[in-house]
Enzyme design. Structure first.
Site, mmCIF file in Angstrom:
data_model
loop_
_atom_site.group_PDB
_atom_site.id
_atom_site.type_symbol
_atom_site.label_atom_id
_atom_site.label_comp_id
_atom_site.label_asym_id
_atom_site.label_seq_id
_atom_site.Cartn_x
_atom_site.Cartn_y
_atom_site.Cartn_z
ATOM 1 N N ARG A 146 0.845 -1.192 0.000
ATOM 2 C CA ARG A 146 0.000 0.000 0.000
ATOM 3 C C ARG A 146 0.886 1.250 0.000
ATOM 4 O O ARG A 146 1.954 1.266 0.614
ATOM 5 C CB ARG A 146 -0.901 0.034 1.225
ATOM 6 C CG ARG A 146 -1.900 1.188 1.154
ATOM 7 C CD ARG A 146 -2.638 1.417 2.456
ATOM 8 N NE ARG A 146 -3.525 2.585 2.301
ATOM 9 C CZ ARG A 146 -4.109 3.202 3.299
ATOM 10 N NH1 ARG A 146 -3.920 2.798 4.538
ATOM 11 N NH2 ARG A 146 -4.881 4.250 3.071
ATOM 12 N N HIS A 147 0.424 2.277 -0.677
ATOM 13 C CA HIS A 147 1.164 3.536 -0.729
ATOM 14 C C HIS A 147 1.304 4.162 0.654
ATOM 15 O O HIS A 147 0.557 3.849 1.599
ATOM 16 C CB HIS A 147 0.454 4.519 -1.665
ATOM 17 C CG HIS A 147 -0.929 4.892 -1.198
ATOM 18 N ND1 HIS A 147 -1.160 5.829 -0.203
ATOM 19 C CD2 HIS A 147 -2.143 4.443 -1.574
ATOM 20 C CE1 HIS A 147 -2.445 5.941 0.002
ATOM 21 N NE2 HIS A 147 -3.076 5.113 -0.806
ATOM 22 N N GLU B 123 -7.393 2.558 -6.643
ATOM 23 C CA GLU B 123 -8.310 2.415 -5.514
ATOM 24 C C GLU B 123 -9.754 2.359 -6.015
ATOM 25 O O GLU B 123 -10.044 2.682 -7.178
ATOM 26 C CB GLU B 123 -8.109 3.594 -4.555
ATOM 27 C CG GLU B 123 -8.968 3.587 -3.304
ATOM 28 C CD GLU B 123 -8.789 2.358 -2.411
ATOM 29 O OE1 GLU B 123 -9.198 1.245 -2.840
ATOM 30 O OE2 GLU B 123 -8.287 2.510 -1.285
#
Length: 205
Positions: free
Chosen positions: A10-11, A84
């Protein structure tokens, strides 16, 4: 061909993450803390010996992926399916604002049911299926025995993992939300993968 491991990352944090705002597919940049998180995680993920880096094309994901590229020298490939969930016209709203305007949505979440994120957005299942399809394709297009890092977004990655494990949407509630810059490791296995580790984060961030 099939990869031996898929690392989903995940960023790092954005200002909207910190404020609890719905980002969806808005291109919100990493904040200073998010850059620090990504930089701290990158050497840990590099130690897993990745052979490919594939990222969502949103800036917060690609900036996170760039930290790993600096450690490995690998190019960053982009797959827009890793974006997303599309939250439509809820972009920029907080949970409190959404729940106040759409109590039916709040009730559905509390009951563990899926619901569309605004009239113009996606359901959780649609987003998860899109990302799961991307991860399957990425794994199957990678050399046998390789390790692939896929950089994406918290909610869509979590639901995708649930689907790849052969579970239904409701099981996403059994997994905690993915923390910013956390990584999880999966072992591909056709249409039913194995989860080897979940929500790993670098120390001190």
């Amino acid at each position: 061909m099939t990869a031996a491991r898929v690392v989903v990352w995940r960023h790092g944090e954005t200002a909207w993450n910190a404020e609890g705002r719905y980002q969806g597919q808005a291109d919100v940049a990493l904040n200073a803390r998010g850059l620090t998180q990504a930089a701290a995680a990158a050497p840990r993920i590099a130690a897993l010996g990745p052979d490919r880096i594939v990222s969502s094309d949103l800036g917060r994901a690609s900036a996170t992926a760039q930290q790993l590229a600096r450690h490995t020298g690998l190019p960053i490939e982009f797959d827009p399916r890793l974006k997303e969930i599309d939250v439509g016209d809820w972009v920029g709203m907080t949970n409190a604002e959404v729940f106040a305007a759409h109590p039916d949505f709040a009730e559905a979440l509390a009951a563990g049911r899926d619901a569309r994120r605004s009239a113009s957005g996606e359901t959780g299942a649609q987003a998860g299926a899109r990302v799961a399809e991307a991860l399957l394709d990425i794994a199957e297009a990678s050399p046998d025995g390789s390790t692939v890092v896929a950089v994406g977004h918290g909610f869509a990655l979590r639901v995708a993992m649930v689907f790849l494990l052969g579970l239904d949407y409701a099981h996403n509630l059994t997994l905690g939300g993915l923390w910013n810059a956390s990584w999880s490791v999966l072992q591909p296995g056709g249409e039913r993968w194995r989860l080897l580790s979940y929500n790993n984060v670098a120390d001190g961030v």
